[in-house]
Design a protein around this motif. Structure first.
Motif, PDB file in Angstrom:
ATOM      1  N   UNK A 279     -59.684 -61.258   6.071  1.00 58.52           N
ATOM      2  CA  UNK A 279     -59.478 -62.173   7.194  1.00 58.52           C
ATOM      3  C   UNK A 279     -58.286 -61.706   8.044  1.00 58.52           C
ATOM      4  N   UNK A 280     -57.208 -61.285   7.387  1.00 59.60           N
ATOM      5  CA  UNK A 280     -56.036 -60.786   8.124  1.00 59.60           C
ATOM      6  C   UNK A 280     -56.416 -59.548   8.940  1.00 59.60           C
ATOM      7  N   UNK A 281     -57.263 -58.683   8.361  1.00 56.39           N
ATOM      8  CA  UNK A 281     -57.748 -57.498   9.081  1.00 56.39           C
ATOM      9  C   UNK A 281     -58.525 -57.920  10.330  1.00 56.39           C
ATOM     10  N   UNK A 282     -59.416 -58.914  10.188  1.00 51.96           N
ATOM     11  CA  UNK A 282     -60.217 -59.401  11.323  1.00 51.96           C
ATOM     12  C   UNK A 282     -59.326 -60.010  12.401  1.00 51.96           C
ATOM     13  N   UNK A 286     -59.252 -58.655  16.276  1.00 51.08           N
ATOM     14  CA  UNK A 286     -59.545 -59.513  17.427  1.00 51.08           C
ATOM     15  C   UNK A 286     -58.388 -59.537  18.418  1.00 51.08           C
ATOM     16  N   UNK A 287     -57.193 -59.609  17.899  1.00 52.28           N
ATOM     17  CA  UNK A 287     -56.013 -59.620  18.760  1.00 52.28           C
ATOM     18  C   UNK A 287     -55.905 -58.310  19.534  1.00 52.28           C
ATOM     19  N   UNK A 288     -56.176 -57.204  18.853  1.00 53.47           N
ATOM     20  CA  UNK A 288     -56.045 -55.884  19.467  1.00 53.47           C
ATOM     21  C   UNK A 288     -57.136 -55.627  20.501  1.00 53.47           C
ATOM     22  N   UNK A 292     -57.532 -62.356  21.456  1.00 48.28           N
ATOM     23  CA  UNK A 292     -57.659 -63.769  21.078  1.00 48.28           C
ATOM     24  C   UNK A 292     -57.481 -63.934  19.584  1.00 48.28           C
ATOM     25  N   UNK A 293     -57.357 -65.198  19.182  1.00 46.04           N
ATOM     26  CA  UNK A 293     -57.201 -65.499  17.764  1.00 46.04           C
ATOM     27  C   UNK A 293     -58.561 -65.718  17.102  1.00 46.04           C
ATOM     28  N   UNK A 305     -67.141 -57.195  19.998  1.00 44.48           N
ATOM     29  CA  UNK A 305     -67.315 -57.604  21.386  1.00 44.48           C
ATOM     30  C   UNK A 305     -68.434 -58.583  21.639  1.00 44.48           C
ATOM     31  N   UNK A 306     -68.997 -59.176  20.605  1.00 41.08           N
ATOM     32  CA  UNK A 306     -70.098 -60.131  20.811  1.00 41.08           C
ATOM     33  C   UNK A 306     -70.013 -61.242  19.787  1.00 41.08           C
TER      34      UNK A 306
END
Length: 392
Positions: A279-282, A286-288, A292-293, A305-306
């Motif tokens: 989850x921390x990886x995800x 997403x932030x990078x 967004x969070x 991206x989807x």
């Protein structure tokens, strides 16, 4: 419709005949039937429903309005346009269309009312001699069995619609050769090697494949998970979606096929740590990439991206690469991990009802049919332990 009551190996059909003018109940009509051997639970249920409907019509003198001119090809076209879309999933319909392409050239010109058991038996014998257009090998027996199941389903609907008085395809198929009893399952040593191999892969693939080994969920169910489905406090996962990809169609996210498919499975403290790490990886990804969070509505295994889950076939392809890279048995596949999970549950002492519930089988008999060998092994082990303690 007539009621259906199980009586040992047979079934009793009971038709209520109503009441006379004074309000006294007429004696119900009864008939005992014996389903053909070798039917799956679902096929047996369909056969019994047909027999019950036919018996009720006979008892109440309601002859079927049979259209004696319609051919199998004409009815199949009608079925595809008006019946199948409302009762079948897209993935099932796509598979049925392949089966239809196999039987229509041989049987399509026959009128429904002219179809006889020998027509179906000849078809199956012919199909066994045909070769797969991709592999060049003879069609598998499971393919022939699928054609039979498709024909039975279509002709059952024809019967219910009044085009036939009975289903001529029943009892016409017999499995050729020996059915494979044991599933492709990773033994304890192979499972350990596989887990060690997964720990050298991307955390995404490590998490996905370990989840299936730990819980026995299906590959499409794993793809359909969202973060809101994971309860870290209870260490449980709510399985309530399935992801399907049909060739030429967009990805489909749907509810489980049966009520039993929606269920909770549980994970260990070690699996909890891996899920939190993933989850921390995800969150970082997403932030990078999207600025967004991560939210609870995000799919755990999400397309870049989807707002869509990853396709199950992506994991099938990746799993084959992992097996090859780490010199693991090539006959394993993603579904083998589900079988491996079930075998681990059984060897750990879980009873059949518990295993059935965790796997999402609608009937305990399905679990017994699939894992008879594993349960027999456990019985032998328990018997040997008991006899050892007693010194006999």
């Amino acid at each position: 419709m007539a009621s259906i009551r199980k009586r040992g190996n047979s079934y009793l059909l009971v038709v209520s005949m109503g009441y006379d003018p004074e309000g006294h109940r007429h004696k119900p009509q009864q008939k005992t039937v014996h389903p053909p051997e070798g039917l799956t639970p679902k096929a047996k249920e369909k056969w019994l429903e047909e027999e019950a409907a036919l018996f009720e019509r006979q008892c109440k003198n309601q002859p079927l309005p049979v259209d004696k001119s319609i051919t199998l090809a004409e009815y199949t076209a009608y079925w595809l346009a008006h019946i199948a879309p409302g009762k079948l999933a897209k993935s099932t319909l796509a598979r049925d269309k392949q089966d239809i392409d196999r039987f229509l050239p041989a049987l399509g010109s026959y009128k429904l009312t002219d179809l006889k058991p020998e027509h179906f038996r000849n078809l199956y014998a012919t199909l066994r001699k045909q070769k797969n257009s991709v592999t060049g090998k003879p069609l598998s027996e499971s393919t022939v069995e699928g054609v039979h199941a498709c024909l039975c389903g279509i002709l059952s609907d024809a019967m219910e619609g009044g085009f036939l008085s009975q289903n001529p395809a029943w009892r016409t198929y017999k499995y050729a050769g020996k059915k494979k009893q044991k599933r492709n399952v990773a033994d304890e040593e192979t499972t350990k090697r596989l887990i060690a191999a997964l720990e050298k892969e991307s955390i995404k693939y490590e998490t996905y494949f370990k989840l299936i080994i730990a819980t026995g969920m299906r590959r499409g169910e794993c793809c359909g998970l969202k973060w809101k489905d994971v309860d870290f406090f209870e260490k449980s996962i709510h399985i309530c979606r399935n992801v399907v990809k049909v060739t030429g169609e967009d990805i489909i996210v749907k509810e489980p096929k049966t009520a039993a498919g929606e269920r909770y499975v549980y994970f260990s403290l070690e699996m909890s740590s891996l899920l939190k790490e993933y989850r921390a990886f995800c969150e970082r990804e997403l932030e990078l990439h999207e600025g967004r969070e991560l939210t609870s509505e995000d799919y755990i295994f999400r397309r870049h991206g989807a707002d869509l889950p990853m396709t199950p076939s992506t994991f099938t392809w990746r799993f084959k690469l992992i097996l090859k890279k780490h010199n693991l048995p090539q006959d394993l596949n993603v579904h083998s991990l589900r079988h491996t999970a079930a075998s681990l549950m059984i060897s750990g002492g879980a009873d059949v009802a518990t295993v059935s519930g965790l796997l999402g089988h609608s009937q305990v008999s399905t679990t017994l049919d699939i894992y008879t060998h594993a349960f027999d092994e456990k019985k032998r082990e328990v018997s040997a332990q008991m006899q050892g303690r007693m010194g006999v």
